[in-house]
Design an enzyme around this catalytic site. Structure first.
Site, PDB file in Angstrom:
ATOM      1  CD  GLN A 115      11.570 -12.522   1.967  1.00 34.36           C
ATOM      2  OE1 GLN A 115      10.611 -13.328   0.759  1.00 34.36           O
ATOM      3  NE2 GLN A 115      11.769 -10.887   1.473  1.00 34.36           N
ATOM      4  N   GLY A 116      11.863 -14.092   7.008  1.00 37.59           N
ATOM      5  CA  GLY A 116      11.370 -13.667   7.670  1.00 37.59           C
ATOM      6  C   GLY A 116      10.865 -11.636   7.460  1.00 37.59           C
ATOM      7  CE1 TYR A 117      14.064  -9.672   4.456  1.00 40.27           C
ATOM      8  CE2 TYR A 117      13.324  -8.710   2.658  1.00 40.27           C
ATOM      9  CZ  TYR A 117      14.301  -9.098   3.700  1.00 40.27           C
ATOM     10  OH  TYR A 117      15.248  -8.742   3.264  1.00 40.27           O
ATOM     11  CB  SER A 118       4.987  -9.871   5.643  1.00 40.85           C
ATOM     12  OG  SER A 118       5.295 -10.160   3.541  1.00 40.85           O
ATOM     13  CB  SER A 152       7.232 -19.331   0.498  1.00 43.22           C
ATOM     14  OG  SER A 152       6.541 -18.032   0.310  1.00 43.22           O
ATOM     15  CD  GLU A 236      18.205  -7.070 -12.437  1.00 45.19           C
ATOM     16  OE1 GLU A 236      18.048  -7.144 -13.793  1.00 45.19           O
ATOM     17  OE2 GLU A 236      18.887  -5.633 -12.629  1.00 45.19           O
ATOM     18  CB  SER A 361       0.849  -5.869  -4.479  1.00 37.61           C
ATOM     19  OG  SER A 361       0.837  -4.891  -4.413  1.00 37.61           O
TER      20      SER A 361
HETATM   21  C1  LIG Z   1       2.194 -17.435  -2.610  1.00 40.62           C
HETATM   22  C2  LIG Z   1       2.690 -15.848  -1.304  1.00 40.62           C
HETATM   23  C3  LIG Z   1       3.929 -16.144  -0.601  1.00 40.62           C
HETATM   24  C4  LIG Z   1       5.197 -15.574   0.384  1.00 40.62           C
HETATM   25  N1  LIG Z   1       5.905 -15.445   0.461  1.00 40.62           N
HETATM   26  C5  LIG Z   1       6.400 -14.414   1.734  1.00 40.62           C
HETATM   27  C6  LIG Z   1       8.065 -15.010   1.942  1.00 40.62           C
HETATM   28  O1  LIG Z   1       8.412 -15.924   1.992  1.00 40.62           O
HETATM   29  N2  LIG Z   1       8.404 -13.899   3.142  1.00 40.62           N
HETATM   30  C7  LIG Z   1       7.735 -13.243   3.485  1.00 40.62           C
HETATM   31  O2  LIG Z   1       8.264 -12.425   4.209  1.00 40.62           O
HETATM   32  N3  LIG Z   1       6.508 -11.964   2.531  1.00 40.62           N
HETATM   33  C8  LIG Z   1       5.568 -13.681   1.928  1.00 40.62           C
HETATM   34  N4  LIG Z   1       4.326 -12.688   1.003  1.00 40.62           N
HETATM   35  C9  LIG Z   1       3.779 -11.795   2.008  1.00 40.62           C
HETATM   36  C10 LIG Z   1       3.941 -10.771   0.930  1.00 40.62           C
HETATM   37  O3  LIG Z   1       4.848 -10.161   0.121  1.00 40.62           O
HETATM   38  C11 LIG Z   1       2.926  -9.604   0.756  1.00 40.62           C
HETATM   39  O4  LIG Z   1       1.880 -10.166   0.328  1.00 40.62           O
HETATM   40  C12 LIG Z   1       2.783  -8.652   0.300  1.00 40.62           C
HETATM   41  O5  LIG Z   1       3.854  -7.962   0.194  1.00 40.62           O
HETATM   42  C13 LIG Z   1       1.801  -7.472   0.174  1.00 40.62           C
HETATM   43  O6  LIG Z   1       1.483  -7.151   1.671  1.00 40.62           O
HETATM   44  P1  LIG Z   1       0.196  -7.406   2.503  1.00 40.62           P
HETATM   45  O7  LIG Z   1      -0.586  -9.002   1.906  1.00 40.62           O
HETATM   46  O8  LIG Z   1       0.381  -6.899   3.915  1.00 40.62           O
HETATM   47  O9  LIG Z   1      -0.614  -6.658   1.168  1.00 40.62           O
HETATM   48  P2  LIG Z   1      -0.741  -4.706   1.885  1.00 40.62           P
HETATM   49  O10 LIG Z   1       0.080  -4.804   1.789  1.00 40.62           O
HETATM   50  O11 LIG Z   1      -1.981  -4.685   3.415  1.00 40.62           O
HETATM   51  O12 LIG Z   1      -1.628  -4.513   0.620  1.00 40.62           O
HETATM   52  C14 LIG Z   1      -3.467  -4.394   0.157  1.00 40.62           C
HETATM   53  C15 LIG Z   1      -3.589  -4.345  -1.255  1.00 40.62           C
HETATM   54  O13 LIG Z   1      -3.306  -2.685  -0.487  1.00 40.62           O
HETATM   55  C16 LIG Z   1      -2.753  -2.379  -2.034  1.00 40.62           C
HETATM   56  N5  LIG Z   1      -1.637  -1.336  -1.347  1.00 40.62           N
HETATM   57  C17 LIG Z   1      -0.549  -1.225  -0.375  1.00 40.62           C
HETATM   58  N6  LIG Z   1       0.151  -0.313   0.071  1.00 40.62           N
HETATM   59  C18 LIG Z   1      -0.452   0.300  -1.351  1.00 40.62           C
HETATM   60  C19 LIG Z   1       0.226   1.755  -1.719  1.00 40.62           C
HETATM   61  N7  LIG Z   1       1.468   2.400  -1.400  1.00 40.62           N
HETATM   62  N8  LIG Z   1      -0.450   2.070  -3.055  1.00 40.62           N
HETATM   63  C20 LIG Z   1      -1.363   1.732  -3.803  1.00 40.62           C
HETATM   64  N9  LIG Z   1      -1.387   0.095  -3.363  1.00 40.62           N
HETATM   65  C21 LIG Z   1      -1.077   0.239  -2.422  1.00 40.62           C
HETATM   66  C22 LIG Z   1      -2.153  -3.663  -2.239  1.00 40.62           C
HETATM   67  O14 LIG Z   1      -1.381  -3.344  -3.342  1.00 40.62           O
HETATM   68  C23 LIG Z   1      -3.218  -4.591  -2.068  1.00 40.62           C
HETATM   69  O15 LIG Z   1      -3.544  -4.590  -3.130  1.00 40.62           O
HETATM   70  C24 LIG Z   1       4.190 -13.789  -0.007  1.00 40.62           C
HETATM   71  C25 LIG Z   1       2.621 -14.041  -0.041  1.00 40.62           C
HETATM   72  C26 LIG Z   1       1.606 -14.377  -1.113  1.00 40.62           C
HETATM   73  C27 LIG Z   1       0.604 -14.307  -1.692  1.00 40.62           C
END
Ligand SMILES: Cc1cc2nc3c(=O)[nH]c(=O)nc-3n(C[C@H](O)[C@H](O)[C@H](O)COP(=O)(O)OP(=O)(O)OC[C@H]3O[C@@H](n4cnc5c(N)ncnc54)[C@H](O)[C@@H]3O)c2cc1C
Length: 388
Positions: A115-118, A152, A236, A361
């Site tokens: 999944q290429g989102y983040s 991942s 879901e 998160s």
């Molecule tokens: C084990 C693992 C597997 C993953 N696998 C994938 C994958 O396969 N594909 C993919 O695309 N992504 C994947 N991810 C990424 C995951 O989706 C992101 O880590 C997640 O969406 C959080 O984004 P970020 O790490 O950029 O943190 P940020 O968005 O920068 O957030 C940092 C902190 O700020 C808080 N925060 C951010 N915005 C708000 C808000 N509006 N209000 C309150 N608090 C806020 C967050 O809760 C967090 O505590 C994976 C992550 C992990 C840990």
């Protein structure tokens, strides 16, 4: 929901259990295992359409399969991203050609997806993606350029679904497209594993440098990527939640046994925490059964995610506590310069730190619950995503 297993469900369960007992023990590498599952028709049970090599099963049979899987010694799945995220998305938004090209290899366990989102600047705020996809002058391909992160299984995957900006200069959720990109493009795609504190590498940074994606492999049409990407996140996880809880119950059982062995159970505070974990797990199960099948209950996946992520983190901490000083000790051959194998408790403690981040998160889940369940005023910026 009124949730009971019929005689047919129990027959199905018995078949699943028997098959898993015969095949799961000493299963070979994860890729071969996916093919074994596919050959026997166990992939795609929950797809709303048959005919792609998958067999279909009722909701209760899907639960039976997931529960038996969790109880068996089968390895963790590496095909779940294709099976549970991309496939339902294609069934909802894909063309007939896309369905017949991509679904059979997923059902057969032949093609694995990531999944290429983040991206480094787009996590919770997914609308900040900057990866671009520019159509070649001849028109048959897009050229994808940019960086994804935390992807991942990208190091094992054959394909990646990528959210990218196809309209130059577009902002936020406008001008995005959902592209299917083959990973085998040496020099144009590089997946660099990220080493985690567990010592393992489950996710990657992925660099796209003019990678090619066919124009006909855009799902939902050019510029409609945000709608497709959000729809994918909305599928879901009701069935897999119940299976996950079986795994949690097994882990809790091991922690309780260790507490008895080490004598930690004599501490009334530890006892109270163990009982609380047990009670909360029961609550999660009832909550999952209540919401299973009630498609569209607002906020239900967020409530479930928020409940289990914190629960599992607390279990990891408890596992360390009942172990006492032994918890922080590595095996005898440990040296600071070399990685060492963590045991199951140490791995659970360290990996569970990620539980409150991936899949959206905790903070993001709370915002969704506040807005969609409790009806509180919306946050000013409403493009966040519960994903990954
Ligand atoms: C084990 C693992 C597997 C993953 N696998 C994938 C994958 O396969 N594909 C993919 O695309 N992504 C994947 N991810 C990424 C995951 O989706 C992101 O880590 C997640 O969406 C959080 O984004 P970020 O790490 O950029 O943190 P940020 O968005 O920068 O957030 C940092 C902190 O700020 C808080 N925060 C951010 N915005 C708000 C808000 N509006 N209000 C309150 N608090 C806020 C967050 O809760 C967090 O505590 C994976 C992550 C992990 C840990």
């Amino acid at each position: 929901m009124d949730f009971g297993f019929t005689v047919e469900d129990e027959t199905f369960r018995a078949e699943a259990r028997e098959w898993l007992a015969a095949h799961a023990d000493g299963a070979p590498d994860r890729r071969t295992w996916e093919r074994t599952l596919g050959k026997a028709g166990w992939i795609g049970l929950g797809w709303p359409e048959p005919g792609y090599g998958n067999r279909t099963a009722t909701l209760t049979q899907q639960v039976a399969w997931a529960e038996e899987y969790a109880r068996s010694s089968a390895p963790p799945r590496s095909g779940h991203i294709g099976e549970n995220l991309l496939a339902p998305t294609l069934l909802a938004h894909g063309t007939d050609d896309q369905k017949s090209r991509f679904l059979p290899p997923i059902a057969a366990g032949e093609e694995l997806w990531c999944q290429g989102y983040s991206e480094p600047g787009a996590g919770s705020d997914l609308a900040g993606v900057r990866t671009t996809a520019v159509r070649e002058p001849q028109g048959a391909y897009y050229r994808v350029t940019g960086q994804k992160i935390w992807t991942s299984l990208a190091h094992e995957a054959d394909w990646c679904f990528v959210l990218a900006r196809t309209e130059p200069g577009s902002r936020r959720h406008h001008g995005l497209s959902f592209l299917l990109v083959p990973m085998d493009q040496p020099g144009r795609i590089e997946a660099r594993p990220i080493r985690q504190m567990t010592g393992t590498s489950d996710f990657n940074e992925v660099f796209f440098d003019g990678a090619r994606a066919r124009v006909e492999d855009v799902v939902g049409g050019e510029g409609d990527g945000w709608r497709v990407a959000m729809s994918l996140l909305g599928f879901e996880r009701g069935v897999s939640t119940l299976a996950q809880q079986i795994g949690f119950a097994q882990e809790l059982g091991r922690v309780v046994r260790t507490a008895v062995e080490t004598g930690a159970v004599r501490d009334p505070v530890v006892r109270e925490r163990l009982v609380r974990q047990w009670a909360e797990l029961r609550t999660m199960r009832w909550n999952a059964l209540r919401t299973l099948g009630s498609s569209g209950e607002p906020g239900a996946p967020s409530v479930a995610k928020l409940l289990w992520s914190g629960w599992h983190q607390r279990l990891g901490e408890l596992a360390m506590q009942v172990r006492g000083a032994q918890a922080v000790v590595g095996p005898s051959h440990w040296s600071p310069s070399a990685p060492y194998e963590l045991d199951a408790f140490q791995h659970m403690f360290l990996f569970s730190r990620a539980d409150t981040i991936y899949g959206g998160s905790d903070q993001i889940q709370r915002t969704i619950i506040a807005e969609r369940v409790l009806g509180l005023p919306r946050e000013p910026k409403a493009d966040r995503a519960d994903k990954g």
